[in-house]
Design a protein around this motif. Structure first.
Motif, PDB file in Angstrom:
ATOM      1  N   HIS A   2      10.739 -16.704  15.734  1.00  0.00           N
ATOM      2  CA  HIS A   2      11.018 -17.879  16.550  1.00  0.00           C
ATOM      3  C   HIS A   2       9.978 -18.977  16.324  1.00  0.00           C
ATOM      4  N   LEU A  11      10.668 -15.788  27.884  1.00  0.00           N
ATOM      5  CA  LEU A  11      10.037 -14.680  27.186  1.00  0.00           C
ATOM      6  C   LEU A  11      10.915 -13.450  27.215  1.00  0.00           C
ATOM      7  N   ALA A  14      13.546 -13.722  24.696  1.00  0.00           N
ATOM      8  CA  ALA A  14      13.025 -13.589  23.340  1.00  0.00           C
ATOM      9  C   ALA A  14      12.759 -12.140  22.995  1.00  0.00           C
ATOM     10  N   SER A  18      14.595  -9.680  20.101  1.00  0.00           N
ATOM     11  CA  SER A  18      13.881  -8.878  19.107  1.00  0.00           C
ATOM     12  C   SER A  18      14.300  -7.420  19.161  1.00  0.00           C
ATOM     13  N   SER A  64       5.445 -11.163  15.410  1.00  0.00           N
ATOM     14  CA  SER A  64       6.646 -10.725  16.128  1.00  0.00           C
ATOM     15  C   SER A  64       6.307 -10.069  17.471  1.00  0.00           C
ATOM     16  N   THR A  66       5.027  -9.572  21.487  1.00  0.00           N
ATOM     17  CA  THR A  66       5.378 -10.202  22.759  1.00  0.00           C
ATOM     18  C   THR A  66       4.488 -11.402  23.025  1.00  0.00           C
ATOM     19  N   LYS A  69       5.714 -14.279  20.961  1.00  0.00           N
ATOM     20  CA  LYS A  69       6.957 -14.849  21.495  1.00  0.00           C
ATOM     21  C   LYS A  69       6.673 -15.697  22.726  1.00  0.00           C
ATOM     22  N   HIS A  72       5.204 -18.940  21.590  1.00  0.00           N
ATOM     23  CA  HIS A  72       6.119 -19.830  20.877  1.00  0.00           C
ATOM     24  C   HIS A  72       7.271 -20.320  21.747  1.00  0.00           C
ATOM     25  N   THR A  73       7.618 -19.569  22.789  1.00  0.00           N
ATOM     26  CA  THR A  73       8.784 -19.950  23.593  1.00  0.00           C
ATOM     27  C   THR A  73       8.421 -20.552  24.935  1.00  0.00           C
TER      28      THR A  73
END
Length: 597
Positions: A2, A11, A14, A18, A64, A66, A69, A72-73
């Motif tokens: 992402h 989160l 996301a 995954s 990748s 948590t 993510k 990034h989110t």
């Protein structure tokens, strides 16, 4: 995967992606949550000790994960600072009140006040305060005298359940039973609390606070509250005038108790949960289970359906222990016969590799552990249909300093205190103990029996002119100038530093910033927290969830801003916090408040 996405995603969603699950954008209500996704929830997590640099390193090496993510989110605040001092108690209190010590009155977990009487002292109501220790820590446990289970002649530990309600006489043979713990006023030995000279009554931890808390505001709004932490005394987060009842579900197994393996056998290291990282992970796991139960709409025990709290969360200790330990085991290994062993000890703290300062094996393992547990929480939020109504905030009560082990110098502070007192006594024969209290982890705090301007300046000058003896990271003797301090404030100068009146009575009479790398104590630790250097205060801050956009905020923010942000996310007015009114604490930038009520 992402990293190039620009639209906001929770989160939990996301993490679900995954794992190959559908997104949670249209999550429906679960039978365990009568009001389903229409409820508003904030899951607050403090990863004690975690720096922004730790987050940067982990995301770069685990894209990748948590944590990646979440970064990034959601919104990532790259210049977040803790309270000052940055110890656990003022740091945690800042998160819950929106206030710094000048309004909360909390400067450390072990402090002193000229406005109270000594615990247990004779008292006449209405007489002037004599001054006394303010120690809200594990010695306050109602049952703080459990014999060492390996060698009783070695002394005692506090009970894992503080009040002895789970384990008969505090003897722990089944640590998982701690999930039944019910913390309340019975967890305390109130005789250890400071005394209010006006009433001659002991001051409870929640009534010592000068500010109200998010739990009190949220509870009064008719919403459920919960929190899990490392000591019972953090029930102080209930706030003044709460009678300890603003947190509907508090879970605080005592971290200073003796570490016991899941089968009831004490760890062979014969220490508490905070000095063996494998044990710390086991300990943190109980609080993780509490949070997972609460996400499920039950109380922390998992036995009673009560609905998911509006505000809930926990602190992690595994990283903090990994940063401070010179060498410790990271893993508890279970064998086929039901017995356990710990992995071989590895180096704690940080190390240099390829010209860069990076987490060592124990710190790296602790970060992996925290990341995995955050992933479990986020996945459970999704599975229970709460992703569209839950915001997750991850930050830290405190950092840790120094990060570079080559900068470490440990300095025994006892000889310095003794020298100050002896020098004062020479010219003041009636006063053999000028410094009566203080805590000197990686800062200096002294409270004086004579807090006149002359005494304040005497201590300040002595500390500055004093040459102290210490040890470098290899335990070789070194000499440090200025008692290891970089700057000292005393009397009116200390009051001005904290922004309080000179006669406030709670702030340290003498307060010092250490030279980077100085840790007061024996040469057993690699780092400490509580101070005001960058390693102590520059922590991570991530906010991800319903209605929170993705992005990076580089403007300076403080952990005090978490409290008004929580209220804003729940649709409550941040100005209901007294610290917000007094200090002007703002909601974190980029967060849009829901309609206030």
């Amino acid at each position: 995967m992402h990293r190039h996405r620009t639209t906001a995603m929770t989160l939990a969603a996301a993490v679900a992606v995954s794992l190959g699950a559908a997104t949670a954008a249209t999550a429906q209500a679960s039978p365990n949550h009568p009001t389903g996704h229409k409820q508003r929830h904030v899951l607050l997590v403090s990863v004690d000790g975690m720096h922004q640099s730790d987050l940067d390193w982990y995301v770069a090496h685990h894209p990748s994960s948590t944590l990646a993510k979440l970064a990034h989110t959601g919104l990532q605040y790259t210049h977040a600072a803790t309270s000052n001092p940055s110890d656990s108690d003022p740091g945690g209190t800042a998160l819950m009140t929106g206030g710094n010590p000048r309004t909360t009155g909390v400067y450390y977990d072990v402090e002193y006040s000229h406005k109270t009487d000594e615990p247990g002292a004779a008292c006449t109501p209405g007489q002037p305060a004599t001054g006394g220790d303010v120690v809200y820590d594990s010695p306050d446990d109602a049952l703080a005298n459990v014999p060492d289970l390996i060698n009783p002649t070695n002394g005692t530990f506090p009970s894992f359940d503080e009040n002895g309600s789970v384990y008969a006489n505090g003897v722990d043979k089944n640590p998982a039973a701690i999930m039944r713990l019910q913390n309340n006023a019975s967890s305390f030995n109130s005789k250890t609390f400071p005394v209010d000279p006006a009433t001659c009554k002991s001051i409870t931890p929640w009534d010592y606070l000068g500010d109200n808390t998010i739990f009190k505001v949220i509870h009064r709004a008719g919403l459920r509250t919960a929190w899990s932490d490392k000591h019972a005394v953090y029930m102080s987060f209930n706030g003044p005038g709460s009678n300890g009842k603003s947190i509907d579900d508090y879970f605080g197994p005592e971290i200073d108790s003796q570490a016991v393996e899941p089968n009831g056998v004490p760890y062979p290291q014969d220490d508490d949960w905070a000095h063996i990282d494998a044990a710390t992970k086991q300990y943190d796991g109980y609080k993780v289970n509490a949070v997972l139960n609460e996400i499920n709409g039950r109380d922390h025990t998992g036995k009673t359906t009560v609905g998911t709290p509006a505000i809930f969360g926990m602190n992690f200790q595994a990283l903090s222990v990994a940063q401070k330990s010179r060498s410790t085991s990271t893993t508890l290994i279970k064998h086929a016969d039901g017995t356990y062993t710990t992995s071989a000890p590895q180096a704690g703290g940080y190390q240099w590799a390829g010209g860069k300062l990076v987490p060592g094996p124990v710190v790296s393992s602790a970060l992996d552990y925290v990341n995995t547990q955050l992933g479990r929480m986020a996945s459970r939020v999704h599975q229970d249909g709460l992703a569209s109504s839950t915001t997750i905030i991850v930050t830290a009560k405190h950092g840790q300093s120094p990060q570079d082990p080559n900068k470490l110098t440990t300095v025994p502070d006892g000889p310095i205190v003794d020298a100050v007192n002896a020098a004062w006594h020479k010219t003041h024969p009636s006063n053999a103990k000028l410094i009566v209290a203080g805590t000197n982890d990686d800062l200096w705090q002294s409270y004086l029996s004579d807090n006149s301007a002359a005494a304040d300046e005497f201590v300040k000058g002595y500390l500055w002119d004093h040459t102290a003896q210490g040890y470098d990271v290899n335990k070789k003797p070194v000499t440090v100038q200025h008692s290891g301090l970089a700057q000292v404030w005393a009397g009116a100068g200390a009051a001005k530093f904290f922004g309080v009146a000179v006669d406030n009575g709670h702030y340290p009479d003498v307060f010092g910033k250490v030279q980077e790398g100085i840790v007061y104590g024996g040469p057993t630790k690699l780092a400490e927290h509580g101070g005001m250097n960058a390693g102590d205060r520059h922590v991570l801050m991530l906010v991800s969830g319903a209605g929170v956009r993705s992005g990076v905020e580089s403007a300076p923010v403080e952990t005090t801003q978490v409290a008004p942000t929580v209220l804003a996310l729940l649709g409550l007015q941040p100005t209901k916090l007294t610290a917000v009114q007094t200090e002007g604490t703002r909601v974190l930038p980029g967060i849009t408040a829901r309609s206030a009520r």
